[in-house]
Design an enzyme around this catalytic site. Structure first.
Site, short mmCIF file in Angstrom:
data_model
loop_
_atom_site.label_atom_id
_atom_site.label_comp_id
_atom_site.label_asym_id
_atom_site.label_seq_id
_atom_site.Cartn_x
_atom_site.Cartn_y
_atom_site.Cartn_z
N LEU A 183 0.89 -1.16 0.00
CA LEU A 183 0.00 0.00 0.00
C LEU A 183 0.93 1.21 0.00
CD1 LEU A 183 -2.68 -0.98 2.70
CD2 LEU A 183 -2.90 -1.07 0.21
N ASP A 184 0.54 2.28 -0.67
CA ASP A 184 1.37 3.49 -0.69
C ASP A 184 1.52 4.05 0.72
OD1 ASP A 184 1.38 3.24 -3.45
OD2 ASP A 184 -0.31 4.61 -3.71
N LYS A 185 2.51 4.91 0.88
CA LYS A 185 2.78 5.51 2.19
C LYS A 185 1.52 6.19 2.75
CE LYS A 185 5.89 8.86 4.33
NZ LYS A 185 7.00 9.81 4.07
N LYS A 232 -4.91 4.94 -7.89
CA LYS A 232 -4.71 6.38 -8.13
C LYS A 232 -4.57 6.65 -9.64
CE LYS A 232 -2.47 7.13 -3.70
NZ LYS A 232 -1.19 7.14 -3.02
#
Ligand code: URA
Length: 237
Positions: A103-105, A188
């Site tokens: 998962l992205d930051k 995204k």
């Protein structure tokens, strides 16, 4: 028989030096008694070792559900940011742990951390078609044509084609997205290709395993056998 410090270090609780400090601080008990001696010999198979009152596990494989907070990275090591492994409580630590998928930051929500490579591979392989669901908040409105584009398979500017995905409106600027693959920044980028930006992203499920709504952000719990099975169960509703 094994030394206490060696036993703790082999469970991934830190380097020998860190483990020494932990033992000296009085946070470690062996069979219910505080033990401040790193050199204490014990039978690692039988002794009940606790840190802060929580028993250290000895199972070969561990499967952890984390409600990932924003601000930590999905990596085993990072020179600048805290990783999801850095925020694991001591009783979950083992050698060989890694986040199964990224998962992205700034993304929050359901993350599985394990030391079982085969399990992670099975969960992440697009061939296995394990759905991942996200709730996305957007800076623009969800249109019917966006829903159609997701259904047909979004194509990124570089030509990369995504598998068909499901986009469901929760409200004007909030949607549930279901995908069964894990390209870099996929959700995204899918929205960006429809000219809207994701302002908040949370993963809520993997297969039929849902993020436990009682698990506070940043907290963890061990998966049960049923939880693990739910990941690979076809749609049950
Ligand atoms: N898609 C993204 O863009 N980010 C994530 O963290 C997960 C899926």
């Amino acid at each position: 028989m094994e030394r206490l410090d060696k036993s703790l270090a082999s469970q991934g609780l830190g380097s020998r030096k860190e483990v020494h400090a932990l033992i000296k601080s009085g946070r470690v008990t062996v069979d219910g008694e505080i033990c401040k001696k790193p050199e204490q010999k014990l039978d690692a198979e039988k002794a009940e070792i606790c840190v802060d009152g929580k028993q250290i596990g000895t199972d070969k494989y561990i499967y952890i559900m984390m409600n990932k907070p924003a601000g930590v990275v999905c990596a085993t090591k990072d020179n600048t940011d805290k990783t999801v492994l850095d925020i694991l409580p001591p009783e979950f630590r083992r050698r060989g742990l890694f986040p199964a998928g990224r998962l992205d930051k700034d993304t929050e929500g359901l993350l599985i951390i394990t030391n079982d490579g085969d399990f992670a591979h099975k969960m992440l392989s697009p061939k296995k078609h394990v759905d991942k669901q996200y709730v996305a908040e957007l800076d623009g409105e969800i249109t019917d044509s966006m829903i159609k584009s997701f259904e047909n398979g979004i194509v990124f500017a570089d030509g990369t084609k995504c598998l068909p995905a499901k986009l469901e409106r929760i409200d004007k600027c909030k949607a549930k997205v279901t995908i069964c693959e894990g390209k870099y920044h996929q959700v995204k980028k899918m929205f960006l290709s429809c000219s809207v930006k994701v302002v908040h992203l949370q993963r809520i499920s993997i297969g039929n395993l849902y993020l436990d709504s009682n698990l506070p952000t940043g907290s963890c719990k061990k998966l049960t056998k049923l939880d693990k099975e739910l990941i690979f169960m076809g749609k049950i509703y």
